[in-house]
Scaffold this motif. Structure first.
Motif, PDB file in Angstrom:
ATOM      1  N   PRO A  84      32.832  33.765  29.375  1.00 25.16           N
ATOM      2  CA  PRO A  84      31.994  34.803  29.988  1.00 25.16           C
ATOM      3  C   PRO A  84      32.544  35.219  31.348  1.00 25.16           C
ATOM      4  O   PRO A  84      32.924  34.376  32.170  1.00 25.16           O
ATOM      5  CB  PRO A  84      30.627  34.132  30.120  1.00 25.16           C
ATOM      6  N   VAL A  85      32.583  36.527  31.563  1.00 22.46           N
ATOM      7  CA  VAL A  85      33.068  37.086  32.832  1.00 22.46           C
ATOM      8  C   VAL A  85      32.103  38.187  33.260  1.00 22.46           C
ATOM      9  O   VAL A  85      31.778  39.074  32.463  1.00 22.46           O
ATOM     10  CB  VAL A  85      34.486  37.663  32.693  1.00 22.46           C
ATOM     11  N   HIS A  86      31.639  38.107  34.478  1.00 20.18           N
ATOM     12  CA  HIS A  86      30.772  39.157  35.027  1.00 20.18           C
ATOM     13  C   HIS A  86      31.626  40.113  35.843  1.00 20.18           C
ATOM     14  O   HIS A  86      32.498  39.686  36.616  1.00 20.18           O
ATOM     15  CB  HIS A  86      29.701  38.534  35.925  1.00 20.18           C
ATOM     16  N   CYS A  87      31.406  41.418  35.666  1.00 17.98           N
ATOM     17  CA  CYS A  87      32.128  42.437  36.427  1.00 17.98           C
ATOM     18  C   CYS A  87      31.151  43.201  37.305  1.00 17.98           C
ATOM     19  O   CYS A  87      30.114  43.674  36.834  1.00 17.98           O
ATOM     20  CB  CYS A  87      32.848  43.403  35.486  1.00 17.98           C
ATOM     21  N   ASP A  88      31.478  43.316  38.571  1.00 15.84           N
ATOM     22  CA  ASP A  88      30.666  44.033  39.554  1.00 15.84           C
ATOM     23  C   ASP A  88      31.596  45.054  40.209  1.00 15.84           C
ATOM     24  O   ASP A  88      32.388  44.721  41.094  1.00 15.84           O
ATOM     25  CB  ASP A  88      30.103  43.050  40.578  1.00 15.84           C
ATOM     26  N   LEU A  89      31.500  46.300  39.748  1.00 15.09           N
ATOM     27  CA  LEU A  89      32.501  47.309  40.090  1.00 15.09           C
ATOM     28  C   LEU A  89      31.880  48.460  40.876  1.00 15.09           C
ATOM     29  O   LEU A  89      30.708  48.801  40.688  1.00 15.09           O
ATOM     30  CB  LEU A  89      33.144  47.854  38.811  1.00 15.09           C
ATOM     31  N   SER A 149      32.682  33.107  36.099  1.00 14.93           N
ATOM     32  CA  SER A 149      33.831  33.923  36.490  1.00 14.93           C
ATOM     33  C   SER A 149      33.360  35.337  36.809  1.00 14.93           C
ATOM     34  O   SER A 149      32.503  35.895  36.120  1.00 14.93           O
ATOM     35  CB  SER A 149      34.871  33.966  35.366  1.00 14.93           C
ATOM     36  N   ARG A 150      33.963  35.926  37.843  1.00 10.60           N
ATOM     37  CA  ARG A 150      33.507  37.228  38.332  1.00 10.60           C
ATOM     38  C   ARG A 150      34.692  38.070  38.784  1.00 10.60           C
ATOM     39  O   ARG A 150      35.611  37.568  39.451  1.00 10.60           O
ATOM     40  CB  ARG A 150      32.537  37.012  39.481  1.00 10.60           C
ATOM     41  N   ILE A 151      34.660  39.358  38.417  1.00  9.64           N
ATOM     42  CA  ILE A 151      35.636  40.338  38.886  1.00  9.64           C
ATOM     43  C   ILE A 151      34.889  41.383  39.690  1.00  9.64           C
ATOM     44  O   ILE A 151      33.880  41.924  39.230  1.00  9.64           O
ATOM     45  CB  ILE A 151      36.382  41.002  37.718  1.00  9.64           C
ATOM     46  N   ALA A 207      39.294  38.270  41.798  1.00  9.32           N
ATOM     47  CA  ALA A 207      38.967  37.450  40.631  1.00  9.32           C
ATOM     48  C   ALA A 207      38.539  36.074  41.119  1.00  9.32           C
ATOM     49  O   ALA A 207      39.322  35.368  41.764  1.00  9.32           O
ATOM     50  CB  ALA A 207      40.174  37.346  39.711  1.00  9.32           C
ATOM     51  N   GLU A 208      37.294  35.704  40.802  1.00 11.79           N
ATOM     52  CA  GLU A 208      36.755  34.420  41.228  1.00 11.79           C
ATOM     53  C   GLU A 208      36.291  33.638  40.013  1.00 11.79           C
ATOM     54  O   GLU A 208      35.738  34.206  39.070  1.00 11.79           O
ATOM     55  CB  GLU A 208      35.575  34.624  42.175  1.00 11.79           C
TER      56      GLU A 208
END
Length: 244
Positions: free
Chosen positions: A179-184, A201-203, A227-228
């Motif tokens: 799972p990856v969360h994206c905050d754009l 995980s977060r982008i 990328a964290e």
């Protein structure tokens, strides 16, 4: 999100305006797609639209009928077989196929699945892939020619597609899904989020750069994206704006 079919038509209109302005010399100029001129890029877009809007009766798509070849090899072969048309003819062919595709996708009844590359997609997802491909190839034309092609909030569809296809992108690389969360940040300044905010995980960063990484027009290192977490960097490495 805004209606994807309206946005597909709007993307076609923006590209149409740029193509209409090109000189014969610019049509012959090398594009950002390796080995292709601007004319080749437009031919490719017309050909792939025609797979949707003008399917050969009773025949598989070129991608399915060439199952032993890579998709890149198939499209290269399609372009090589038909290159050489005058720019005016190419533009007319692309226009006809593009706007027919938008109308056809919009008209499909709920629950329809349409063949595409080596899978099948809903009309809405297929429209999203057409936005993504036309936007990416517009970069291949605009950037080498030094022409402005402003980013718009239609990028939200592309960013959604890139995030949505992350499980497939991980699988292609032999990696487990994560799972990856994206905050754009959208071109207009709005905040777009995709995925579970509790994901480890977060982008974060500009949506326009996220989409360019997914289109393989920028590397993650060339962007302001961060990328964290344990899988975010891998997600950026495998990111792709297409469903295949």
């Amino acid at each position: 999100m805004a209606d994807v079919f309206d946005d597909l038509t709007a993307e076609y209109q923006q590209l149409d305006a740029m193509l209409t302005s090109l000189t014969p010399e610019q049509w012959a100029h090398p594009s950002g797609a390796e080995g292709w001129t601007v004319s080749d890029v437009v031919l490719h877009l017309a050909q792939t639209n025609e797979v949707i809007s003008e399917p050969a009766a009773g025949e598989a798509t070129p991608f399915l009928s060439s199952a032993g070849s890579s998709v890149d090899d198939v499209v290269d072969g399609m372009v090589a077989a038909e290159r050489g048309s005058p720019p005016a003819d190419l533009l007319a062919r692309w226009r006809r196929s593009a706007f027919a595709t938008a109308d056809l996708l919009r008209a499909q009844p709920p629950g329809t699945r349409m063949p595409w590359v080596r899978t099948s997609l809903s009309p809405r997802t297929l429209a999203t892939t057409r936005i993504a491909e036309h936007w990416a190839h517009a970069q291949d034309i605009a950037v080498p020619l030094g022409i402005a092609y402003p980013d718009t909030d239609r990028l939200r569809h592309i960013a959604w597609l890139a995030h949505r296809t992350l499980p497939y992108a991980f699988s292609v690389e032999g990696l487990p899904d994560a799972p990856v969360h994206c905050d754009l940040t959208a071109p207009g300044g709005a905040r777009w989020t995709f995925g579970d905010p509790a994901a480890p995980s977060r982008i974060t960063g500009p949506a326009a750069e996220f989409c360019r990484v997914g289109a393989r027009r920028l590397t993650p290192a060339q962007t302001a994206l961060t990328a964290e977490g344990p899988h975010a960097a891998e997600a950026l490495r495998v990111l792709r704006n297409y469903a295949a």
